[in-house]
Design a protein around this motif. Sequence first.
Motif, short mmCIF file in Angstrom:
data_model
loop_
_atom_site.label_atom_id
_atom_site.label_comp_id
_atom_site.label_asym_id
_atom_site.label_seq_id
_atom_site.Cartn_x
_atom_site.Cartn_y
_atom_site.Cartn_z
N ASN A 9 -23.26 -25.29 -55.26
CA ASN A 9 -21.84 -25.39 -55.59
C ASN A 9 -21.36 -26.82 -55.56
N ASP A 10 -20.48 -27.16 -56.50
CA ASP A 10 -19.88 -28.48 -56.59
C ASP A 10 -18.45 -28.39 -56.07
N PRO A 11 -18.09 -29.14 -55.03
CA PRO A 11 -16.72 -29.07 -54.50
C PRO A 11 -15.65 -29.44 -55.52
N LYS A 12 -16.00 -30.26 -56.51
CA LYS A 12 -15.03 -30.60 -57.56
C LYS A 12 -14.65 -29.37 -58.35
N ASP A 13 -15.63 -28.51 -58.63
CA ASP A 13 -15.35 -27.27 -59.37
C ASP A 13 -14.47 -26.33 -58.54
N ILE A 14 -14.75 -26.27 -57.26
CA ILE A 14 -13.96 -25.41 -56.38
C ILE A 14 -12.51 -25.89 -56.32
N GLN A 15 -12.32 -27.20 -56.20
CA GLN A 15 -10.99 -27.77 -56.18
C GLN A 15 -10.26 -27.52 -57.50
N SER A 16 -10.97 -27.62 -58.60
CA SER A 16 -10.37 -27.42 -59.92
C SER A 16 -9.83 -26.00 -60.07
N VAL A 17 -10.54 -25.04 -59.51
CA VAL A 17 -10.09 -23.64 -59.58
C VAL A 17 -8.75 -23.48 -58.86
N ILE A 18 -8.63 -24.07 -57.67
CA ILE A 18 -7.39 -23.98 -56.91
C ILE A 18 -6.24 -24.66 -57.66
N GLN A 19 -6.50 -25.82 -58.22
CA GLN A 19 -5.47 -26.54 -58.97
C GLN A 19 -5.03 -25.76 -60.20
N CYS A 20 -5.99 -25.12 -60.87
CA CYS A 20 -5.67 -24.31 -62.04
C CYS A 20 -4.82 -23.11 -61.66
N MET A 21 -5.14 -22.47 -60.54
CA MET A 21 -4.37 -21.33 -60.07
C MET A 21 -2.94 -21.73 -59.77
N LEU A 22 -2.75 -22.93 -59.23
CA LEU A 22 -1.40 -23.41 -58.92
C LEU A 22 -0.63 -23.69 -60.21
N LEU A 23 -1.27 -24.37 -61.15
CA LEU A 23 -0.61 -24.74 -62.40
C LEU A 23 -0.24 -23.54 -63.25
N THR A 24 -1.04 -22.50 -63.18
CA THR A 24 -0.79 -21.30 -64.00
C THR A 24 0.07 -20.26 -63.28
N GLY A 25 0.51 -20.56 -62.08
CA GLY A 25 1.40 -19.66 -61.36
C GLY A 25 0.71 -18.56 -60.60
N LYS A 26 -0.63 -18.59 -60.54
CA LYS A 26 -1.34 -17.57 -59.77
C LYS A 26 -1.19 -17.79 -58.27
N ILE A 27 -0.84 -19.03 -57.90
CA ILE A 27 -0.46 -19.33 -56.53
C ILE A 27 1.02 -19.71 -56.54
N ARG A 28 1.86 -18.98 -55.81
CA ARG A 28 3.27 -19.32 -55.74
C ARG A 28 3.43 -20.62 -54.95
N ILE A 29 4.35 -21.46 -55.39
CA ILE A 29 4.48 -22.79 -54.82
C ILE A 29 4.75 -22.73 -53.31
N TRP A 30 5.50 -21.72 -52.85
CA TRP A 30 5.79 -21.66 -51.41
C TRP A 30 4.62 -21.09 -50.61
N ASP A 31 3.63 -20.54 -51.31
CA ASP A 31 2.43 -20.06 -50.64
C ASP A 31 1.28 -21.06 -50.69
N PHE A 32 1.47 -22.13 -51.47
CA PHE A 32 0.41 -23.12 -51.64
C PHE A 32 0.17 -23.89 -50.35
N LEU A 33 -1.08 -23.94 -49.92
CA LEU A 33 -1.43 -24.63 -48.69
C LEU A 33 -2.02 -26.01 -48.96
N THR A 34 -3.13 -26.07 -49.68
CA THR A 34 -3.79 -27.34 -50.00
C THR A 34 -4.81 -27.12 -51.11
N ASP A 35 -5.09 -28.19 -51.85
CA ASP A 35 -6.19 -28.13 -52.82
C ASP A 35 -7.42 -28.87 -52.30
#
Length: 214
Positions: free
Chosen positions: A171-197
Amino acid sequence: MTDTKITMERKCLAQRGCKITALAEPPKIHDSMWKNLYVRIMKNWQALNMPEDTISYQIGDIVLVVYSPTEESDREIHFWFTRQIADSWNLNAKAVYDYALDNTTKSLKPKYFDYKSPLPYKGVTNTDYYEGAMLIFVPHIVDQIAEDFNDDLYIAFTSFHEAVCHPVTGNDPKDIQSVIQCMLLTGKIRIWDFLTDEVIKYDRDTKKFSVVDI
């Protein structure tokens, strides 16, 4: 930290059902208070809302803090448990943190999930799906997941409520981080529930957590 960001954080806390009340002076020790200590997972800039000597553990953007809730709700913070309070009770700060972490683990009731495809990963939350991400910092929980993979772990957070673990191998940590960032940008993570990327690595030999430099 700007006043605007502090105000935004308080709004996020309110949206997540949290309320903080003031404590005029250190509490007197008694059994019910000791049994009512817990650990809450927070963003590091929420630390501005608590005393500097609050018993806590920080890793990157994340802070785990010891607190006592109000009698009305475990989501309402009665007071932060500080080193001053620990000293007044003749208690060791680490012992207080470990005790509160054990209380929290029992209260949150861990729940696990396991995915095999396309790449294997495991996750942990709690039965109420509320602030369950902090359970990954419980020693026996993270050690069990590392043992299941027979590998060190890359850990990411889909929210305050859920942590996901990938074996380091393959696994590449860059890919893992990209998934979290994508989820945030697309609204799959609500901004008030976002912890860290940030992606955190757990070394199963040293038992240490560290932020991956990406």
